[in-house]
Design an enzyme around this catalytic site. Structure first.
Site, PDB file in Angstrom:
ATOM      1  N   GLY A 149       0.820  -1.196   0.000  1.00  0.00           N
ATOM      2  CA  GLY A 149       0.000   0.000   0.000  1.00  0.00           C
ATOM      3  C   GLY A 149       0.859   1.252   0.000  1.00  0.00           C
ATOM      4  O   GLY A 149       2.047   1.225   0.315  1.00  0.00           O
ATOM      5  N   CYS A 150       0.240   2.385  -0.360  1.00  0.00           N
ATOM      6  CA  CYS A 150       0.994   3.640  -0.488  1.00  0.00           C
ATOM      7  C   CYS A 150       1.417   4.187   0.871  1.00  0.00           C
ATOM      8  O   CYS A 150       2.593   4.504   1.082  1.00  0.00           O
ATOM      9  CB  CYS A 150       0.173   4.662  -1.259  1.00  0.00           C
ATOM     10  SG  CYS A 150      -1.521   4.889  -0.654  1.00  0.00           S
ATOM     11  N   TYR A 151       0.474   4.303   1.806  1.00  0.00           N
ATOM     12  CA  TYR A 151       0.843   4.725   3.160  1.00  0.00           C
ATOM     13  C   TYR A 151       1.877   3.772   3.746  1.00  0.00           C
ATOM     14  O   TYR A 151       2.817   4.179   4.438  1.00  0.00           O
ATOM     15  CB  TYR A 151      -0.383   4.718   4.069  1.00  0.00           C
ATOM     16  CG  TYR A 151      -1.264   5.934   3.999  1.00  0.00           C
ATOM     17  CD1 TYR A 151      -0.755   7.218   4.185  1.00  0.00           C
ATOM     18  CD2 TYR A 151      -2.635   5.797   3.801  1.00  0.00           C
ATOM     19  CE1 TYR A 151      -1.584   8.328   4.154  1.00  0.00           C
ATOM     20  CE2 TYR A 151      -3.474   6.904   3.776  1.00  0.00           C
ATOM     21  CZ  TYR A 151      -2.936   8.168   3.960  1.00  0.00           C
ATOM     22  OH  TYR A 151      -3.753   9.269   3.945  1.00  0.00           O
ATOM     23  N   THR A 152       1.673   2.494   3.463  1.00  0.00           N
ATOM     24  CA  THR A 152       2.538   1.468   4.032  1.00  0.00           C
ATOM     25  C   THR A 152       3.970   1.607   3.542  1.00  0.00           C
ATOM     26  O   THR A 152       4.926   1.526   4.319  1.00  0.00           O
ATOM     27  CB  THR A 152       1.996   0.076   3.664  1.00  0.00           C
ATOM     28  OG1 THR A 152       0.600   0.054   3.868  1.00  0.00           O
ATOM     29  CG2 THR A 152       2.662  -0.991   4.488  1.00  0.00           C
ATOM     30  N   CYS A 154       5.559   4.232   2.399  1.00  0.00           N
ATOM     31  CA  CYS A 154       6.214   5.412   2.962  1.00  0.00           C
ATOM     32  C   CYS A 154       6.520   5.217   4.443  1.00  0.00           C
ATOM     33  O   CYS A 154       7.607   5.566   4.910  1.00  0.00           O
ATOM     34  CB  CYS A 154       5.322   6.633   2.750  1.00  0.00           C
ATOM     35  SG  CYS A 154       6.212   8.206   2.867  1.00  0.00           S
TER      36      CYS A 154
END
Length: 346
Positions: A149-152, A154
């Site tokens: 995932g994107c949040y993950t 980063c």
């Protein structure tokens, strides 16, 4: 040439996969899957593809697609890939799945946080979590790659070196994250309308965001023990980008040079991770349109805590770019092939 099919090619992540792969010298895209635009010309959906992609959108029949390509990208909502993948398909093609269907190893955790029943749990154990900078040796032999995932992405890349080296208390981590509106996908939703988002910032998914167990699981592998975090995402009025500011208790007193050496140990030879100079904070504008991640840290001697920061483009390193990076590893190409775009500014 490696033959590629993309299911979900008309979502934000899907069109970024198309854009990146059209610049890849060893790729032929033979299938543009889209449940919403079947038989419509792809360049009519995305006019930036005029005279670049002349094909029509097809359906999302993975069985049929598997006979025509070497790899399938599934840029689809949670539940789709898990509901259609089977042993016959995996014997024909590799799958790079951008949903969460194969990211989390514990089925009960997945079903609890996503609120759906997993349709193919038999493939979870063999699926490889596709965070390239950490798992590239496992990715190269995978049949299923679970794109992070994107949040993950980063969050993990900002925190990982210090967890891995045991410099921070793993149960003290707090992650404050902010994302542009494209992170919510292309579907029409009232909370994402311009008048709802513009001139506003809000927290959402407080204590319940689905990326929480993914971050905890991956950092737990690095720490060698259970990790439990507070994760609070925020929606900000911009199109792209994620900014993470994470906090944790230090286990001992450390200097800037000691912490910088830890980041350099893990990221010094990484093309896409840029450890910034001292006192320079990551900003989303300096990674926009690229597969780069900018990270840095600041020691708070007064509180005995450390602040870890990261910025990336949620549609590229947070989705499509990471998927292409995984593709390159799977097929033995240079890892940055098709991904050397310099960040856009302004």
């Amino acid at each position: 040439m490696v033959k590629v099919g993309i299911i979900g090619s008309t979502g934000y992540a899907g069109v970024e996969i198309v854009r990146l792969l059209t610049q890849h010298k060893d790729v032929e895209i033979v299938w543009f899957g889209s449940r919403s635009y079947v038989e419509e010309k792809y360049s009519n959906v995305f006019r930036n593809m005029f005279n670049i992609v002349n094909a029509e959108c097809l359906d999302d029949n993975m069985e049929e697609l598997a006979d025509q390509v070497d790899v399938i990208f599934t840029a689809t909502p949670q539940g789709f890939c898990g509901s259609v993948v089977n042993e016959g398909i995996l014997n024909k093609v590799k799958i790079i799945d951008l949903s969460a269907d194969f990211r989390i190893k514990d089925v009960e955790t997945y079903e609890k946080w996503y609120g759906i029943k997993h349709q193919s749990p038999q493939f979870i154990d063999e699926a490889v979590y596709g965070l390239c900078e950490i798992n590239r040796d496992k990715i190269k032999d995978a049949r299923i790659v679970a794109n992070p995932g994107c949040y993950t992405t980063c969050s993990i890349l900002s925190i990982y070196p210090l967890v891995k080296e045991g410099l921070i208390e793993p149960k003290s981590i707090i992650v404050d994250a902010k994302s542009g509106t494209s992170g919510a996908g292309r579907g029409a939703k009232v909370p994402n309308l311009f008048c709802e988002v513009n001139e506003n910032i809000k927290a959402y998914g407080v204590t319940t965001h689905r990326h929480t167990p993914e971050i905890e699981e991956q950092l737990g592998y690095a720490a060698g023990e259970e990790v439990m975090i507070n994760f609070t995402p925020h929606l900000v009025p911009m199109q792209r980008g994620i900014l993470v500011t994470a906090y944790a208790d230090l286990k001992k007193k450390v200097t800037y040079e000691e912490v910088k050496a830890v980041y350099d140990k893990y990221y010094g030879n990484e093309y896409f991770i840029r450890v910034l100079d001292k006192d320079v904070c990551p900003e989303t504008r300096w990674v926009e349109g690229s597969n780069f991640v900018d990270v840095n840290f600041k020691i708070d001697e007064r509180t005995g805590r450390i602040i870890m920061m990261g910025a990336l483009d949620n549609l590229i390193k947070g989705a499509a770019g990471a998927a292409v990076q995984n593709f390159n590893i799977l097929f033995g190409f240079e890892e940055n092939e098709g991904l050397k775009q310099v960040p856009m500014f302004p």
